[in-house]
Structure formats: structure tokens, C-alpha cells
Design a protein around this motif. Structure first.
Motif, PDB file in Angstrom:
ATOM      1  N   GLY A  34      -5.687   9.408 -20.807  1.00  0.00           N
ATOM      2  CA  GLY A  34      -4.774   9.148 -19.712  1.00  0.00           C
ATOM      3  C   GLY A  34      -4.225  10.395 -19.035  1.00  0.00           C
ATOM      4  N   THR A  35      -4.753  11.575 -19.392  1.00  0.00           N
ATOM      5  CA  THR A  35      -4.299  12.823 -18.773  1.00  0.00           C
ATOM      6  C   THR A  35      -5.502  13.567 -18.202  1.00  0.00           C
ATOM      7  N   ASP A  36      -5.229  14.613 -17.413  1.00  0.00           N
ATOM      8  CA  ASP A  36      -6.327  15.377 -16.836  1.00  0.00           C
ATOM      9  C   ASP A  36      -6.316  16.852 -17.210  1.00  0.00           C
ATOM     10  N   LYS A  37      -5.361  17.305 -17.979  1.00  0.00           N
ATOM     11  CA  LYS A  37      -5.257  18.714 -18.366  1.00  0.00           C
ATOM     12  C   LYS A  37      -5.753  18.923 -19.791  1.00  0.00           C
ATOM     13  N   PHE A  38      -6.508  20.022 -19.966  1.00  0.00           N
ATOM     14  CA  PHE A  38      -6.932  20.426 -21.303  1.00  0.00           C
ATOM     15  C   PHE A  38      -5.885  21.362 -21.883  1.00  0.00           C
ATOM     16  N   MET A  39      -5.662  21.235 -23.176  1.00  0.00           N
ATOM     17  CA  MET A  39      -4.619  22.002 -23.862  1.00  0.00           C
ATOM     18  C   MET A  39      -5.038  22.276 -25.296  1.00  0.00           C
ATOM     19  N   GLN A  40      -4.188  22.962 -26.001  1.00  0.00           N
ATOM     20  CA  GLN A  40      -4.437  23.237 -27.413  1.00  0.00           C
ATOM     21  C   GLN A  40      -4.217  21.976 -28.229  1.00  0.00           C
ATOM     22  N   ALA A  41      -4.973  21.848 -29.292  1.00  0.00           N
ATOM     23  CA  ALA A  41      -4.703  20.793 -30.266  1.00  0.00           C
ATOM     24  C   ALA A  41      -3.343  21.084 -30.889  1.00  0.00           C
ATOM     25  N   GLY A  42      -2.644  20.043 -31.252  1.00  0.00           N
ATOM     26  CA  GLY A  42      -1.320  20.195 -31.846  1.00  0.00           C
ATOM     27  C   GLY A  42      -0.411  19.120 -31.310  1.00  0.00           C
ATOM     28  N   CYS A 120     -13.071  30.680 -17.893  1.00  0.00           N
ATOM     29  CA  CYS A 120     -12.594  29.298 -17.989  1.00  0.00           C
ATOM     30  C   CYS A 120     -11.912  28.829 -16.710  1.00  0.00           C
ATOM     31  N   GLU A 121     -12.193  29.482 -15.583  1.00  0.00           N
ATOM     32  CA  GLU A 121     -11.521  29.141 -14.327  1.00  0.00           C
ATOM     33  C   GLU A 121     -11.779  27.707 -13.888  1.00  0.00           C
ATOM     34  N   GLU A 122     -12.940  27.156 -14.256  1.00  0.00           N
ATOM     35  CA  GLU A 122     -13.286  25.815 -13.796  1.00  0.00           C
ATOM     36  C   GLU A 122     -12.577  24.714 -14.584  1.00  0.00           C
ATOM     37  N   ALA A 123     -12.037  25.028 -15.720  1.00  0.00           N
ATOM     38  CA  ALA A 123     -11.369  24.015 -16.542  1.00  0.00           C
ATOM     39  C   ALA A 123      -9.956  23.739 -16.020  1.00  0.00           C
ATOM     40  N   SER A 124      -9.538  22.493 -16.079  1.00  0.00           N
ATOM     41  CA  SER A 124      -8.189  22.104 -15.689  1.00  0.00           C
ATOM     42  C   SER A 124      -7.293  22.270 -16.911  1.00  0.00           C
ATOM     43  N   LEU A 125      -6.575  23.383 -16.979  1.00  0.00           N
ATOM     44  CA  LEU A 125      -5.827  23.755 -18.170  1.00  0.00           C
ATOM     45  C   LEU A 125      -4.328  23.518 -18.018  1.00  0.00           C
ATOM     46  N   ALA A 126      -3.703  23.147 -19.123  1.00  0.00           N
ATOM     47  CA  ALA A 126      -2.255  23.003 -19.185  1.00  0.00           C
ATOM     48  C   ALA A 126      -1.613  24.384 -19.013  1.00  0.00           C
ATOM     49  N   PRO A 127      -0.383  24.443 -18.502  1.00  0.00           N
ATOM     50  CA  PRO A 127       0.276  25.734 -18.292  1.00  0.00           C
ATOM     51  C   PRO A 127       0.353  26.608 -19.552  1.00  0.00           C
ATOM     52  N   LEU A 128       0.644  26.043 -20.709  1.00  0.00           N
ATOM     53  CA  LEU A 128       0.704  26.838 -21.935  1.00  0.00           C
ATOM     54  C   LEU A 128      -0.643  27.503 -22.214  1.00  0.00           C
ATOM     55  N   THR A 129      -1.718  26.757 -22.056  1.00  0.00           N
ATOM     56  CA  THR A 129      -3.058  27.285 -22.300  1.00  0.00           C
ATOM     57  C   THR A 129      -3.414  28.331 -21.258  1.00  0.00           C
ATOM     58  N   ARG A 130      -3.239  27.992 -19.998  1.00  0.00           N
ATOM     59  CA  ARG A 130      -3.610  28.892 -18.896  1.00  0.00           C
ATOM     60  C   ARG A 130      -2.793  30.187 -18.909  1.00  0.00           C
ATOM     61  N   ASP A 131      -1.470  30.069 -19.073  1.00  0.00           N
ATOM     62  CA  ASP A 131      -0.584  31.216 -18.899  1.00  0.00           C
ATOM     63  C   ASP A 131      -0.320  32.021 -20.166  1.00  0.00           C
ATOM     64  N   HIS A 132      -0.569  31.422 -21.338  1.00  0.00           N
ATOM     65  CA  HIS A 132      -0.245  32.124 -22.580  1.00  0.00           C
ATOM     66  C   HIS A 132      -1.409  32.223 -23.561  1.00  0.00           C
ATOM     67  N   ILE A 133      -2.082  31.109 -23.826  1.00  0.00           N
ATOM     68  CA  ILE A 133      -3.142  31.113 -24.835  1.00  0.00           C
ATOM     69  C   ILE A 133      -4.340  31.955 -24.384  1.00  0.00           C
ATOM     70  N   ILE A 134      -4.808  31.748 -23.162  1.00  0.00           N
ATOM     71  CA  ILE A 134      -5.965  32.503 -22.662  1.00  0.00           C
ATOM     72  C   ILE A 134      -5.665  34.010 -22.662  1.00  0.00           C
ATOM     73  N   PRO A 135      -4.543  34.470 -22.092  1.00  0.00           N
ATOM     74  CA  PRO A 135      -4.248  35.898 -22.165  1.00  0.00           C
ATOM     75  C   PRO A 135      -4.117  36.419 -23.604  1.00  0.00           C
ATOM     76  N   LEU A 136      -3.550  35.607 -24.482  1.00  0.00           N
ATOM     77  CA  LEU A 136      -3.421  36.005 -25.889  1.00  0.00           C
ATOM     78  C   LEU A 136      -4.803  36.154 -26.524  1.00  0.00           C
ATOM     79  N   ALA A 137      -5.683  35.197 -26.283  1.00  0.00           N
ATOM     80  CA  ALA A 137      -7.047  35.265 -26.833  1.00  0.00           C
ATOM     81  C   ALA A 137      -7.793  36.493 -26.303  1.00  0.00           C
ATOM     82  N   LEU A 138      -7.653  36.779 -25.025  1.00  0.00           N
ATOM     83  CA  LEU A 138      -8.316  37.951 -24.443  1.00  0.00           C
ATOM     84  C   LEU A 138      -7.754  39.257 -25.037  1.00  0.00           C
TER      85      LEU A 138
END
Length: 144
Positions: A34-42, A120-138
Motif C-alpha cells: 500500500g506504499t510507494d517508497k522503498f526504505m530500510q527493513a525495520g 540508486c537514483e531511479e528508486a523511489s526512496l524514503a527520506p531516511l534512506t535517501r538522505d541518511h542511509i545512502i550517504p552513510l553507506a557510501l
């Protein structure tokens, strides 16, 4: 997006989130039904639970993963706009986890996706994933 001291009137959801990586350096993201954003499991930390306990419970429910607490590496706390609950923010305790086996969506998870943090620019990411997780992983990948 970060919420500063002036945003204290915004309701907060306390969560534990997993930055799950495979051996190729890809990150696992999930999309709830029922949602359209990808995010971290948890998910939400229930009353009386530690962040580690909540994350272990959520990983078992969402992905069928049984994870020893000793395998979870604490990566810090981040705050972001909630992806699926308007006018809320999430306060996330983030843990790293490396896995070498397949996982499958369960419970409320409709879809999983493995993404490369650098592409991962093409993925529809949640703000936590886009703004924090991706930069942290990089950042962690750059350190080696």
C-alpha cells in the motif's frame, strides 16, 4: 532532511532500521504493501523493547531473518521526515548487517529490492534512506 530544535512540535515515531548489505555492496530496501517508497527493513520500537530487540523482531517478521544481536553493528541515530505517515518524523536507531543469503518478503512487505548506493537514483526512496542511509553507506564504503 533533518529536523532541528525548532521542529520539536512534530510527532516522532521511534524506529530501529537495518542497513543490510550483501557481499557485492548492495543495500536491501523494502516496500510495504500500500506504499510507494522503498526504505530500510525495520520498524517501530515497542514499549519495553530495546532498539536491538525491535530490529531483531522486525527482521524476523518482515524477511524471515533470525539475527543474533552480536551481528548488528550500531551506526548511529538519524532523524528524517516519515515516508508513509504525513506530518510525522522518524527518529531511527540504525544498525548495519551483512548477509550472504537470499531473503524473501513476508508480513506487510510487498517487495524487496537490492540497490547499489552509488546508482540508486531511479528508486523511489524514503527520506531516511535517501538522505541518511545512502550517504552513510557510501561513506563507509569509501573508508574500506
Amino acid at each position: 532532511m533533518d529536523f532541528g530544535a525548532g521542529m520539536s512540535n512534530i510527532p516522532t515515531i521511534h524506529i530501529a532500521a537495518a542497513m543490510i548489505e550483501d557481499e557485492s555492496g548492495r543495500l536491501l530496501v523494502v516496500r510495504k504493501a500500500g506504499t510507494d517508497k522503498f526504505m530500510q527493513a525495520g520498524g517501530k520500537i515497542e514499549k519495553g523493547e530495546t532498539a536491538v530487540d525491535a530490529l531483531r523482531r522486525e527482521l524476523a517478521e518482515e524477511l524471515g531473518l533470525t539475527v543474533a544481536a552480536s551481528r548488528l553493528r550500531y551506526l548511529g541515530n538519524r532523524t528524517a521526515k516519515a515516508a508513509n505517515e504525513a506530518r510525522y518524523r522518524v527518529d531511527a536507531e540504525i544498525f548495519g548487517l551483512k548477509i550472504a543469503h537470499e531473503v524473501h518478503p513476508r508480513a506487510e512487505i510487498a517487495e524487496i529490492l537490492w540497490i547499489l548506493p552509488s546508482a540508486c537514483e531511479e528508486a523511489s526512496l524514503a527520506p531516511l534512506t535517501r538522505d541518511h542511509i545512502i550517504p552513510l553507506a557510501l561513506s563507509l564504503a569509501a573508508r574500506g
